[in-house]
Design an enzyme around this catalytic site. Sequence first.
Site, PDB file in Angstrom:
ATOM      1  N   GLY A 157     -15.602 -19.775 -22.293  1.00 35.18           N
ATOM      2  CA  GLY A 157     -15.979 -19.176 -21.013  1.00 35.18           C
ATOM      3  C   GLY A 157     -14.805 -18.444 -20.404  1.00 35.18           C
ATOM      4  CE  LYS A 191     -12.507 -18.363 -23.966  1.00 38.46           C
ATOM      5  NZ  LYS A 191     -11.083 -18.348 -23.542  1.00 38.46           N
ATOM      6  CG  ASP A 246      -7.602 -24.188 -23.801  1.00 36.78           C
ATOM      7  OD1 ASP A 246      -6.672 -23.787 -24.536  1.00 36.78           O
ATOM      8  OD2 ASP A 246      -8.446 -23.417 -23.291  1.00 36.78           O
ATOM      9  CD  GLU A 253      -9.971 -23.754 -26.120  1.00 34.49           C
ATOM     10  OE1 GLU A 253     -10.504 -24.773 -25.612  1.00 34.49           O
ATOM     11  OE2 GLU A 253     -10.213 -22.608 -25.721  1.00 34.49           O
ATOM     12  CE  LYS A 306      -8.160 -23.754 -19.468  1.00 36.84           C
ATOM     13  NZ  LYS A 306      -8.079 -22.872 -20.646  1.00 36.84           N
ATOM     14  CE  LYS A 325     -10.911 -25.249 -22.250  1.00 36.32           C
ATOM     15  NZ  LYS A 325     -11.451 -24.047 -22.917  1.00 36.32           N
ATOM     16  CB  SER A 367     -12.596 -25.429 -18.600  1.00 36.26           C
ATOM     17  OG  SER A 367     -11.219 -25.209 -18.728  1.00 36.26           O
ATOM     18  CG  ASP A 424      -9.711 -19.178 -26.586  1.00 35.85           C
ATOM     19  OD1 ASP A 424     -10.144 -18.034 -26.798  1.00 35.85           O
ATOM     20  OD2 ASP A 424      -9.673 -19.669 -25.434  1.00 35.85           O
TER      21      ASP A 424
END
Length: 366
Positions: free
Chosen positions: A289, A261, A187, A212, A161, A159, A133, A237
């Site tokens: 994570g 998660k 995400d 996400e 952000k 990934k 990430s 998520d």
Amino acid sequence: MKITGIELRRIAMPLRAPFRTSFGVETARDILLLRVVTPEAEGWGECVAMSDPLYNSEYVDGAVDVLKRFFIPALPERVDALSVKRALKPFKGHKMAKAALETGVLDAQLRTAGQSFGSFLGASRDRVPCGVSVGIMDSIPQLLESVGEFVDEGYVRIKLKIEPGWDLAPVRAVRERFGDDLLLQVDANAAYTLADARQLAKLDAFDLLLIEQPLADDDLVQHAQLAKQMRTPICLDESIESVEDAAAAITLGSASIINIKPGRVGGYLEAKAIHDLCVAHGVPVWCGGMLETGLGRAANVALAALPGFILPGDTSASRRYYATDITTPFELADGHLDVPTGPGLGIDPIVDILDSVTTSSEWIKF
Ligand code: NPQ
Ligand code: MG
């Protein structure tokens, strides 16, 4: 299993680099560890709550309070992971605190029985492919440099952000630099609203694996509406805190992929149940994570080895976040991490390192 006592230990772990998301910048991780002591073994549970309630409503001081005031006193005389889950069920919320306690007990139970987390959960692989990430950066050149380093290290999936104002441009730049074969996803950590649907649909041009949590945590219906307005698969998520939430999201069409998660859903038993539900519905899952130490990471890597985890997780190497981990560091080999095989988590804290990062400790005698 009878518990002798539980140690609540608070540690401070500096991050190698600041990690910026749509909800804030983190420079250090403030982590609560539970050490569950029985006559036969010691089990570790890592609480993934942040110091501030920014990712979800939980925060470390709150977790300490609810554990001491309600959860630990509610444990039965003899415990195993399932009886912990049952004893905590009447209490609303606080999934991360519940997960930490259940995991500590499960680790002690498995170490006593000589069984690994992977074997207990039903792992079908001995290593897992890993993604990473990548935080929001100050500039596109900085982002490309960071992504380049991760690609060179062997991560099989990137990934990014994102947030309003940092979405199309970074995705376009990464696609242009690293090509169409790079597995890429984004995400938003709930930073958008349905009014942004047209902007989000522009991401469809970049062949992302998924987006996400674009919308708010409690917006299952609006995620279903957004899903009809874009081709990129929606993954949830923050919205998914239980097997019931996962069932609702699947039924409504709010998500076609789910990020699991264990901390967010109240533990590894619930995480396994969500996995099983998703497998039954043909919904791919992957392991998220929360910047875990080697202790939390070990259990996540075991979970990520289950058959339904068909997308690479955010199960990065220790050095993605920490210069010094409190366990033997998890290291990437050919883009994968090995699933630990020893009893329980299969890994132990290094006492001197653990002591050096400890900021407080409390022993609760049973
Ligand atoms: C996510 N994690 O998938 C989270 C959110 C997150 C790896 O992207 C300190 C502690 C900082 C926990 C930043 C990743 C954090 C954190 C982000 C969790 O949404
Ligand atoms: Mg997320």
